[in-house]
Design an enzyme around this catalytic site. Structure first.
Site, PDB file in Angstrom:
ATOM      1  N   SER A  64       0.766  -1.149   0.106  1.00 22.18           N
ATOM      2  CA  SER A  64       0.090  -0.089   0.154  1.00 22.18           C
ATOM      3  C   SER A  64       0.752   1.272   0.033  1.00 22.18           C
ATOM      4  CB  SER A  64      -1.015  -0.067   1.192  1.00 22.18           C
ATOM      5  OG  SER A  64      -1.996  -0.724   0.933  1.00 22.18           O
ATOM      6  N   LYS A  67      -0.048   3.727  -2.830  1.00 16.50           N
ATOM      7  CA  LYS A  67      -1.125   4.935  -2.798  1.00 16.50           C
ATOM      8  C   LYS A  67      -0.290   6.143  -2.879  1.00 16.50           C
ATOM      9  CE  LYS A  67      -4.681   2.104  -0.576  1.00 16.50           C
ATOM     10  NZ  LYS A  67      -3.916   0.849  -0.599  1.00 16.50           N
ATOM     11  N   SER A 303      -6.021   3.596   3.962  1.00 16.24           N
ATOM     12  CA  SER A 303      -5.310   2.662   3.091  1.00 16.24           C
ATOM     13  C   SER A 303      -6.388   2.083   2.440  1.00 16.24           C
ATOM     14  CB  SER A 303      -4.460   1.879   3.845  1.00 16.24           C
ATOM     15  OG  SER A 303      -3.668   1.238   2.855  1.00 16.24           O
TER      16      SER A 303
END
Length: 486
Positions: A64, A67, A303
Site C-alpha cells: 500500500s 498509494k 489505506s
C-alpha cells in the site's frame, strides 16, 4: 531462536560510535530480519544529505505504499476540484409530474456512493414534481470492465478490501454479515440484512473445542452474486464477515429496483444496463462525491484500496480520453509521475492500491515521491493526510509506534500484506530536522513476525532518531523543525 531486541539497540546499549554508515551497518547486523529482503533509504530534509541507504534500487513489492504514487498522480492530473459524479438524464421534460419516456442514470465509479445518495437523487426528481416515468430506467456504465487488476490474489477477491472496481459502486460493493454459533451444536447461523440482493448458502461449522487440526472457512464466489460458505471456524464467538460482491452491475440494478420501489416515483418500464447515453439527453439531477483532497485523505489514512483504484481508472480516462481501466490507468500514473521528475524506468505498476503482487518499486523511487510531496506546495496537504504514529489510521495501533520515541513523530504510509511490511514517510521532532525515510521488508517469515517484539521498521526508526540527534549534538547543531516548502 534468534535473540530479539527492543530498546537495547540504542547507542548506549550497543556501545557503538556514531559513524554514519558504520553505525547503521552494525545495527542492521543485529536487528535485520534474517529471512527477509530489505531496502532502506533515509534523508535529512534540512541538509538534503542521505543519512543512510541500503539496497535503495532493489525492486520489491510496495504493497500500500503504492498509494503515495496514486495520491501524487491524481493531484497532478485530476486536480483538487475533481469529484466523482452520478447524474440523471432524460430526453423528455417533467410535464404534469410525468416523464413521457426513458430516464438514464450515469455512473462514474464513485467509490463513496451509498444507498442514501441514490435516494437523494430520486428526491431531487420528486422535488421537481415527478411521480411517474412512462419509459424504462437505464443504468449507464462502462462495458467489458476490468474489475480486478492482474496480480490480485485469488483468495482476496471475496473480501471487501479487494472489492471489484467498477463504474457501478454502491456501498463499497461490500456486504456485511455475522456468523454465529448455534447453541448445543457445532452448526452456524449466518445473518445478512434481508434487503441486500445477494444469496449465501452456509454449511460452515464452529470448532468450539479447537480439536480440528485443519480448520478454516471457505467462501466460494458463484455467478449472480451468489456465494457458498463452508468449512469451519475455530472458536465459540460470533465473527463479522465482509463479503465483496462479484457482479457490480447486477448488484446496482437490483438495489436500484428496491430503492425506486420505496420512493414516490412509479416506473412503468424496467430497469436495465446500457453503456452509452443517448444524444440530446438533458441533465435533471446530480450527485457529486467529496473533492479529491478529501478522497485522498480517506485513502491514505485508511489505506482504502477501492478509492485508490477508482482514481487510477480516472487517470486512464483523463490521460487517454477513453474508458479507464487498470492498464491505461497504470500507464497514465507512470507518465504523470515521470513528468514530475520521478524516475520509474524499471518500476512495474499495475494498480493504484498496491494489492497486486506484480507491482515492483524501489526505496529510491518511493523516496523521490516523498521528496516531491515535501518540496512542492501542490502536494503539501498530503503530509497531513498520512497516518500518524499512535494517533491515526494504520499507525494508530501498530506495535511500537504507539509509544515514545516514535509516538506522534512518525507520519507515514504503511504497506502490509502476507510477507510484506513496508513503511514510507517522515519523522518530525522538536529536537531534530525533518527526516524522510523508506523501509521495505519483503519475504517476511510469518513465524518471525509472530515472535518479534517490535517491527523491523520501528527498530530502525528508533535508532535513526537517536543517531541523528547524537550526530547533531556532536556537531553543535541547533537545527529546528522545518516545514514543507510552500
Amino acid at each position: 531462536m534468534r535473540p530479539l531486541v527492543n530498546a537495547c539497540f540504542l547507542l548506549s546499549c550497543l556501545s557503538l560510535p556514531v559513524l554514519g554508515d558504520d553505525y547503521f551497518n552494525n545495527l542492521l547486523s543485529i536487528i535485520k530480519p534474517p529471512h527477509s529482503h530489505t531496502a532502506i533509504i533515509a534523508t535529512n530534509l534540512v541538509t538534503g544529505n542521505i543519512i543512510f541507504e541500503q539496497n535503495p534500487d532493489t525492486l520489491l513489492l510496495p504493497a500500500s505504499t503504492m498509494k503515495l504514487l496514486t495520491a501524487v498522480a491524481a493531484t497532478s492530473s485530476l486536480g483538487n476540484e475533481f469529484r466523482f459524479s452520478t447524474r440523471v438524464y432524460s430526453r423528455f421534460p417533467i410535464k404534469d409530474g410525468v416523464i413521457a419516456g426513458d430516464v438514464y442514470i450515469s455512473f462514474s465509479g464513485d467509490p463513496t456512493l451509498k444507498t442514501q445518495d441514490l435516494r437523494s437523487l430520486l428526491s431531487q426528481l420528486t422535488e421537481q414534481g415527478l411521480y411517474r416515468i412512462e419509459g424504462s430506467l437505464y443504468l449507464i456504465g462502462q462495458a467489458n470492465e476490468q474489475l480486478q487488476a492482474p496480480g490480485w490474489v485469488w483468495d482476496d477477491l471475496g473480501i471487501c478490501y479487494a472489492a471489484p472496481v467498477s463504474s457501478f459502486v454502491l456501498n463499497r460493493n461490500c456486504v456485511h454479515g455475522k456468523l454465529s454459533p448455534k447453541l448445543a451444536s457445532n452448526q452456524s447461523q449466518l445473518s445478512v440484512p434481508g434487503y441486500i440482493p445477494i444469496s449465501i448458502t452456509n454449511t460452515s461449522v464452529f470448532d468450539k473445542s479447537g480439536i480440528e487440526k485443519f480448520c478454516q472457512l471457505d467462501l466460494q464466489r458463484l455467478p449472480g452474486n451468489h456465494f457458498s460458505l463452508s468449512g469451519c471456524y475455530s472458536g465459540s464467538q460470533a465473527i463479522k464477515l465482509a463479503i465483496a460482491i462479484t457482479d457490480p452491475g447486477l448488484f446496482m440494478q437490483e438495489s436500484m429496483s428496491q430503492i425506486l420501489k420505496s420512493s414516490k416515483i412509479l416506473l412503468k418500464g424496467h430497469i436495465s444496463i446500457k453503456h452509452q447515453l443517448p444524444t440530446q439527453a438533458r441533465l435533471i439531477a446530480a450527485h457529486d462525491s467529496a473533492p479529491l483532497p478529501d478522497l485522498l485523505g480517506i485513502m491514505l489514512i485508511k489505506s482504502d484500496n477501492l478509492i485508490a483504484d477508482s482514481l487510477l481508472k480516472q487517470l486512464g480516462t483523463k490521460n487517454y480520453q477513453g474508458p479507464g481501466n487498470f492498464s491505461n490507468g497504470s500507464r497514465a500514473l507512470k507518465d504523470v509521475l515521470s513528468g514530475e521528475g520521478i524516475v520509474l524506468t524499471h518500476a512495474q505498476i499495475v494498480d493504484g492500491s498496491g494489492l497486486s503482487r506484480y507491482n515492483l518499486l524501489s526505496a529510491r523511487q518511493l523516496s523521490q515521491v516523498l521528496h516531491l510531496i515535501y518540496t512542492d506546495s501542490r502536494f503539501a496537504q498530503l503530509i497531513d493526510s498520512l497516518p500518524v504514529a499512535g494517533v491515526s489510521g494504520t499507525l494508530k495501533y501498530k506495535a511500537s509506534f504507539n509509544k515514545p520515541p516514535l509516538l506522534k513523530h512518525v507520519m507515514a504510509k504503511t504497506g502490509s500484506m502476507q510477507g510484506v511490511d513496508n513503511l514510507a514517510g517522515f519523522i518530525r521532532s522538536e529536537t531534530q530536522g525533518d527526516t524522510l525515510f523508506v523501509i521495505l521488508e519483503n519475504g517476511q517469515s510469518p513465524l518471525e513476525k509472530k515472535q518479534q517484539r517490535a517491527p523491523f521498521s520501528a527498530l530502525f526508526l528508533h535508532s535513526l532518531m537517536d543517531n541523528t540527534l547524537a550526530q547533531e549534538s556532536q556537531a553543535g547543531s541547533a537545527l529546528t523543525p522545518s516545514s514543507p516548502a510552500n
